[in-house]
Design a protein around this motif. Structure first.
Motif, PDB file in Angstrom:
ATOM      1  N   LYS A 127     -45.443  -1.149   9.762  1.00  0.00           N
ATOM      2  CA  LYS A 127     -44.271  -1.174  10.651  1.00  0.00           C
ATOM      3  C   LYS A 127     -43.039  -0.601   9.967  1.00  0.00           C
ATOM      4  O   LYS A 127     -42.240   0.093  10.584  1.00  0.00           O
ATOM      5  N   ARG A 128     -42.885  -0.902   8.688  1.00  0.00           N
ATOM      6  CA  ARG A 128     -41.704  -0.444   7.946  1.00  0.00           C
ATOM      7  C   ARG A 128     -41.835   1.004   7.477  1.00  0.00           C
ATOM      8  O   ARG A 128     -40.838   1.706   7.367  1.00  0.00           O
ATOM      9  N   LEU A 129     -43.060   1.432   7.163  1.00  0.00           N
ATOM     10  CA  LEU A 129     -43.234   2.744   6.532  1.00  0.00           C
ATOM     11  C   LEU A 129     -43.441   3.903   7.508  1.00  0.00           C
ATOM     12  O   LEU A 129     -43.101   5.038   7.181  1.00  0.00           O
ATOM     13  N   ILE A 130     -43.996   3.645   8.663  1.00  0.00           N
ATOM     14  CA  ILE A 130     -44.331   4.736   9.579  1.00  0.00           C
ATOM     15  C   ILE A 130     -43.187   4.908  10.566  1.00  0.00           C
ATOM     16  O   ILE A 130     -42.988   4.079  11.450  1.00  0.00           O
ATOM     17  N   ALA A 131     -42.452   6.003  10.412  1.00  0.00           N
ATOM     18  CA  ALA A 131     -41.261   6.215  11.232  1.00  0.00           C
ATOM     19  C   ALA A 131     -41.603   6.915  12.553  1.00  0.00           C
ATOM     20  O   ALA A 131     -41.085   6.552  13.593  1.00  0.00           O
ATOM     21  N   ARG A 132     -42.444   7.941  12.496  1.00  0.00           N
ATOM     22  CA  ARG A 132     -42.777   8.694  13.709  1.00  0.00           C
ATOM     23  C   ARG A 132     -43.916   8.026  14.454  1.00  0.00           C
ATOM     24  O   ARG A 132     -44.775   7.375  13.856  1.00  0.00           O
ATOM     25  N   ARG A 133     -43.904   8.203  15.788  1.00  0.00           N
ATOM     26  CA  ARG A 133     -45.008   7.673  16.583  1.00  0.00           C
ATOM     27  C   ARG A 133     -46.312   8.260  16.067  1.00  0.00           C
ATOM     28  O   ARG A 133     -46.420   9.455  15.832  1.00  0.00           O
ATOM     29  N   SER A 134     -47.302   7.400  15.879  1.00  0.00           N
ATOM     30  CA  SER A 134     -48.558   7.815  15.261  1.00  0.00           C
ATOM     31  C   SER A 134     -49.729   7.112  15.911  1.00  0.00           C
ATOM     32  O   SER A 134     -49.564   6.113  16.605  1.00  0.00           O
TER      33      SER A 134
ATOM     34  N   THR B 137     -59.507  -9.671   0.842  1.00  0.00           N
ATOM     35  CA  THR B 137     -59.495 -10.928   1.572  1.00  0.00           C
ATOM     36  C   THR B 137     -58.672 -10.715   2.835  1.00  0.00           C
ATOM     37  O   THR B 137     -58.351  -9.585   3.178  1.00  0.00           O
ATOM     38  N   GLU B 138     -58.303 -11.786   3.494  1.00  0.00           N
ATOM     39  CA  GLU B 138     -57.489 -11.680   4.699  1.00  0.00           C
ATOM     40  C   GLU B 138     -56.112 -11.140   4.340  1.00  0.00           C
ATOM     41  O   GLU B 138     -55.298 -11.839   3.758  1.00  0.00           O
ATOM     42  N   CYS B 139     -55.873  -9.875   4.667  1.00  0.00           N
ATOM     43  CA  CYS B 139     -54.561  -9.301   4.365  1.00  0.00           C
ATOM     44  C   CYS B 139     -54.126  -8.294   5.420  1.00  0.00           C
ATOM     45  O   CYS B 139     -53.126  -7.608   5.233  1.00  0.00           O
ATOM     46  N   MET B 140     -54.853  -8.192   6.530  1.00  0.00           N
ATOM     47  CA  MET B 140     -54.536  -7.199   7.542  1.00  0.00           C
ATOM     48  C   MET B 140     -53.125  -7.396   8.097  1.00  0.00           C
ATOM     49  O   MET B 140     -52.403  -6.429   8.310  1.00  0.00           O
ATOM     50  N   ALA B 141     -52.704  -8.636   8.332  1.00  0.00           N
ATOM     51  CA  ALA B 141     -51.360  -8.890   8.863  1.00  0.00           C
ATOM     52  C   ALA B 141     -50.294  -8.333   7.922  1.00  0.00           C
ATOM     53  O   ALA B 141     -49.322  -7.717   8.370  1.00  0.00           O
ATOM     54  N   GLU B 142     -50.478  -8.523   6.609  1.00  0.00           N
ATOM     55  CA  GLU B 142     -49.527  -7.989   5.632  1.00  0.00           C
ATOM     56  C   GLU B 142     -49.501  -6.469   5.671  1.00  0.00           C
ATOM     57  O   GLU B 142     -48.429  -5.852   5.596  1.00  0.00           O
TER      58      GLU B 142
ATOM     59  N   GLU C  93     -55.405 -14.030  15.847  1.00  0.00           N
ATOM     60  CA  GLU C  93     -54.095 -14.576  16.190  1.00  0.00           C
ATOM     61  C   GLU C  93     -53.033 -14.151  15.178  1.00  0.00           C
ATOM     62  O   GLU C  93     -51.891 -13.918  15.542  1.00  0.00           O
ATOM     63  N   GLY C  94     -53.408 -14.045  13.911  1.00  0.00           N
ATOM     64  CA  GLY C  94     -52.464 -13.614  12.883  1.00  0.00           C
ATOM     65  C   GLY C  94     -52.121 -12.140  12.959  1.00  0.00           C
ATOM     66  O   GLY C  94     -51.123 -11.699  12.391  1.00  0.00           O
ATOM     67  N   LEU C  95     -52.931 -11.377  13.667  1.00  0.00           N
ATOM     68  CA  LEU C  95     -52.696  -9.939  13.807  1.00  0.00           C
ATOM     69  C   LEU C  95     -51.922  -9.606  15.077  1.00  0.00           C
ATOM     70  O   LEU C  95     -51.405  -8.507  15.221  1.00  0.00           O
ATOM     71  N   GLU C  96     -51.866 -10.563  15.971  1.00  0.00           N
ATOM     72  CA  GLU C  96     -51.319 -10.310  17.305  1.00  0.00           C
ATOM     73  C   GLU C  96     -49.868  -9.817  17.263  1.00  0.00           C
ATOM     74  O   GLU C  96     -49.542  -8.789  17.860  1.00  0.00           O
ATOM     75  N   LEU C  97     -48.984 -10.516  16.579  1.00  0.00           N
ATOM     76  CA  LEU C  97     -47.572 -10.137  16.561  1.00  0.00           C
ATOM     77  C   LEU C  97     -47.355  -8.765  15.914  1.00  0.00           C
ATOM     78  O   LEU C  97     -46.700  -7.903  16.520  1.00  0.00           O
ATOM     79  N   PRO C  98     -47.882  -8.504  14.699  1.00  0.00           N
ATOM     80  CA  PRO C  98     -47.629  -7.180  14.125  1.00  0.00           C
ATOM     81  C   PRO C  98     -48.243  -6.048  14.954  1.00  0.00           C
ATOM     82  O   PRO C  98     -47.659  -4.969  15.054  1.00  0.00           O
ATOM     83  N   LEU C  99     -49.392  -6.276  15.590  1.00  0.00           N
ATOM     84  CA  LEU C  99     -49.978  -5.239  16.445  1.00  0.00           C
ATOM     85  C   LEU C  99     -49.097  -4.981  17.667  1.00  0.00           C
ATOM     86  O   LEU C  99     -48.866  -3.827  18.056  1.00  0.00           O
ATOM     87  N   LYS C 100     -48.579  -6.048  18.266  1.00  0.00           N
ATOM     88  CA  LYS C 100     -47.673  -5.883  19.408  1.00  0.00           C
ATOM     89  C   LYS C 100     -46.418  -5.116  18.993  1.00  0.00           C
ATOM     90  O   LYS C 100     -45.920  -4.265  19.734  1.00  0.00           O
ATOM     91  N   GLN C 101     -45.904  -5.427  17.814  1.00  0.00           N
ATOM     92  CA  GLN C 101     -44.693  -4.748  17.346  1.00  0.00           C
ATOM     93  C   GLN C 101     -44.958  -3.264  17.080  1.00  0.00           C
ATOM     94  O   GLN C 101     -44.119  -2.421  17.400  1.00  0.00           O
ATOM     95  N   LEU C 102     -46.115  -2.946  16.520  1.00  0.00           N
ATOM     96  CA  LEU C 102     -46.471  -1.540  16.311  1.00  0.00           C
ATOM     97  C   LEU C 102     -46.579  -0.806  17.645  1.00  0.00           C
ATOM     98  O   LEU C 102     -46.099   0.325  17.781  1.00  0.00           O
ATOM     99  N   ARG C 103     -47.191  -1.448  18.619  1.00  0.00           N
ATOM    100  CA  ARG C 103     -47.297  -0.839  19.954  1.00  0.00           C
ATOM    101  C   ARG C 103     -45.910  -0.647  20.550  1.00  0.00           C
ATOM    102  O   ARG C 103     -45.625   0.366  21.172  1.00  0.00           O
TER     103      ARG C 103
END
Length: 154
Positions: free
Chosen positions: A31-38, A20-25, A51-61
């Protein structure tokens, strides 16, 4: 490299679609598990509000990760080739919906196109590569074309 790419595609072929909708999670977890730039290749139907993906995607970038969004859709979702009366069952929720005639097709395509346009606008605003791939296309060709194009612009 090519070896990892082939290995990745082999794993993807063995996966079953579900959920189901869980991409944001999942992005929050990444964000927490991947330490090196990837390079993160996110493969999904992305049939949830961007819209629910926007913040976590920005943070990953912001953490330095490169994100590629590969949206995989069935040709029937894109073209809605159904005429006459049909009953559709959502495989994730079991919800049933009946439709009648060409009016249902026109209404579906209008709403689907508007949804896809919103998604693309959000992804473009974040400067995220977004590829729509049909399930009847060869994923090797789609991904390798993208990666070759990406290398040209580096």
């Amino acid at each position: 490299g090519r070896a990892q790419f082939g290995l990745l595609l082999g794993h993807l072929q063995r996966l079953e679609a579900r959920g189901t909708e869980c991409m944001a999670e999942l992005l929050e977890l990444a964000k927490r598990l991947i330490a090196r730039r990837s390079m993160l290749v996110l493969i999904s139907d992305f049939l949830e509000p961007a819209e629910g993906l926007e913040l976590p995607l920005k943070q990953l970038r912001h953490q330095g990760h490169e994100c590629l969004l590969l949206q995989v859709l069935d040709p029937d979702e894109l073209d809605f080739p159904f005429g006459g009366s049909h009953k559709f069952v959502d495989p994730e929720t079991g919800e049933e919906r009946s439709t009648v005639g060409a009016a249902a097709r026109a209404q579906y395509l209008e709403k689907f196109d508007a949804f896809m346009h919103r998604q693309k606008s959000i992804f473009d605003a974040m400067e995220l590569p977004h590829i729509v791939m049909r399930t009847d296309e060869n994923p090797w060709n789609v991904l390798s074309s993208f990666l070759m194009e990406r290398e040209k612009h580096r």
